[in-house]
Write an enzyme that holds these catalytic residues in place. Structure first.
Site, PDB file in Angstrom:
ATOM      1  N   HIS A 206       0.834  -1.210   0.000  1.00 36.65           N
ATOM      2  CA  HIS A 206       0.000   0.000   0.000  1.00 36.65           C
ATOM      3  C   HIS A 206       0.863   1.252   0.000  1.00 36.65           C
ATOM      4  O   HIS A 206       1.975   1.290   0.538  1.00 36.65           O
ATOM      5  CB  HIS A 206      -0.998   0.035   1.158  1.00 36.65           C
ATOM      6  CG  HIS A 206      -0.409   0.120   2.532  1.00 36.65           C
ATOM      7  ND1 HIS A 206       0.724  -0.532   2.917  1.00 36.65           N
ATOM      8  CD2 HIS A 206      -0.830   0.798   3.624  1.00 36.65           C
ATOM      9  CE1 HIS A 206       0.971  -0.264   4.188  1.00 36.65           C
ATOM     10  NE2 HIS A 206       0.063   0.548   4.639  1.00 36.65           N
ATOM     11  N   HIS A 220      -1.716   7.612  10.871  1.00 36.61           N
ATOM     12  CA  HIS A 220      -0.265   7.548  11.040  1.00 36.61           C
ATOM     13  C   HIS A 220       0.451   7.844   9.739  1.00 36.61           C
ATOM     14  O   HIS A 220      -0.109   7.715   8.659  1.00 36.61           O
ATOM     15  CB  HIS A 220       0.190   6.189  11.584  1.00 36.61           C
ATOM     16  CG  HIS A 220      -0.125   5.004  10.716  1.00 36.61           C
ATOM     17  ND1 HIS A 220      -1.251   4.243  10.864  1.00 36.61           N
ATOM     18  CD2 HIS A 220       0.557   4.446   9.684  1.00 36.61           C
ATOM     19  CE1 HIS A 220      -1.244   3.264   9.978  1.00 36.61           C
ATOM     20  NE2 HIS A 220      -0.162   3.364   9.233  1.00 36.61           N
ATOM     21  N   GLU A 271       4.581   5.236  12.390  1.00 33.35           N
ATOM     22  CA  GLU A 271       4.780   3.791  12.304  1.00 33.35           C
ATOM     23  C   GLU A 271       6.158   3.544  11.717  1.00 33.35           C
ATOM     24  O   GLU A 271       6.587   4.272  10.819  1.00 33.35           O
ATOM     25  CB  GLU A 271       3.719   3.164  11.390  1.00 33.35           C
ATOM     26  CG  GLU A 271       3.901   1.663  11.173  1.00 33.35           C
ATOM     27  CD  GLU A 271       2.852   1.032  10.248  1.00 33.35           C
ATOM     28  OE1 GLU A 271       2.477   1.681   9.239  1.00 33.35           O
ATOM     29  OE2 GLU A 271       2.419  -0.089  10.518  1.00 33.35           O
TER      30      GLU A 271
HETATM   31 FE    FE Z   1       0.672   1.716   8.172  1.00 31.22          FE
HETATM   32 CA    CA Z   2       4.256   1.624   0.067  1.00 28.96          CA
END
Ligand code: FE
Ligand code: CA
Length: 314
Positions: A206, A220, A271
């Site tokens: 992602h 985050h 994160e």
């Molecule tokens: Fe994340």
């Molecule tokens: Ca990525």
């Protein structure tokens, strides 16, 4: 190609000196000098453009905007058209509106977040250079984060009132920005209300995540590490620096990422994220999580909420 990847996130911080110490000494980002209006610029050692984080002084924490980089300047004109076809009015901003960048396209996505696209940003190179490079540079501080990997955005979600900005964002990013869906979750009596969407333009699982929340915010900003041992070391660094940790090292089911959630001194959640997970490709069948397995997706080991995942954000 259109959108390539995340470019930078502009975060509001309450105490610039405390924030600078956190992003430099804990995350290990490299200071890139001052930006406009008292802001400061940072990059990961493995990034080649001038910055991926802008810290701006403010009275409240949170995200000012997030920016993604497109491959060609002409993509901005084409995407402006596509956004208009989807009812989103985007405005072109001149070079320099975003510091050290060429012209940019500014718009608000359905969830209410301010979003920019740009094609050009001053290139300063990786800390290891590009001629016979070593695998990592000397003098790295803290976690030594490689790059800004993604943001997860809190999107207004109240299906009983017919509000689902995750669904609206998902459609806009799919249809106007060319993002692909990697993982999703549905809730509700018929399991047909989209409550989570993870989307990508790179080959990582992602580049942006949309999560349900009462109001618009940032859940985050995530920084990439090489692997599990780097996650452990990052946790040690956080303990040494008495960083407020939200969730100690564990694994996500969604994306298979190895993770720590923690807060910067202003309360913005960060994160550190390791593991490339899997090869995301446009034709990969999207992964779907059911409502009864959603916490297993978020925290794979316990299958339960940890920390303040669903309650705290900026
Ligand atoms: Fe994340
Ligand atoms: Ca990525």
């Amino acid at each position: 190609m259109g959108v390539m990847r995340i470019g930078h996130v502009s975060l509001r911080v309450l105490d610039m000196e405390a924030a600078a110490k956190h992003y430099e000494d804990v995350l290990g980002l490299l200071p890139q000098g001052d930006g406009p209006d008292g802001s400061r610029l940072y990059k990961g050692w493995d990034e080649w453009d001038k910055y991926s984080v802008i810290l701006t002084p403010a009275d409240t924490a949170g995200m000012n905007h997030v920016a993604y980089k497109v491959e060609n300047d002409s993509d901005l004109d084409q995407i402006k058209e596509k956004l208009a076809n989807h009812g989103v009015d985007a405005s072109l901003k001149p070079a320099g509106h975003l510091p050290n960048c060429g012209r940019s396209l500014r718009f608000t996505i359905p969830s209410g977040h301010e979003f920019y696209l740009y094609a050009e940003k001053e290139r300063v190179g990786k800390a290891v250079g590009d001629k016979n490079p070593d695998p990592w540079p000397d003098g790295l501080k803290g976690a030594g984060a490689h790059w800004l990997d993604h943001v997860a955005l809190q999107c207004p979600f109240d299906p009983e009132k017919g509000v689902n900005k995750i669904e609206e964002n998902y459609k806009l990013f799919r249809d106007a920005l060319g993002f692909y869906l990697s993982e999703q979750a549905f809730v509700g009596p018929n399991q047909d209300i989209r409550a989570v969407a993870f989307m990508f333009r790179t080959t990582t699982p992602h580049d942006i995540a949309f999560l349900p929340a009462p109001t618009t915010g940032i859940h985050h900003a995530s920084f990439f590490l090489d692997g599990w041992s780097d996650v452990l070391k990052a946790a040690d660094v956080m303990a040494k620096n008495k960083v407020k940790m939200d969730v100690p090292p564990t694994r996500h089911g969604i994306t298979r990422g190895e993770t720590i959630y923690f807060f910067d001194p202003s309360g913005n959640r960060n994160e550190t994220f390791a593991g490339l997970g899997y090869l995301a490709q446009p034709d990969m069948p999207p992964i779907t999580w059911s409502e009864d397995s959603l916490w297993r997706g978020i925290f794979y080991h316990t299958g339960e909420e940890q920390g303040t995942f669903s309650s705290v954000y900026t």
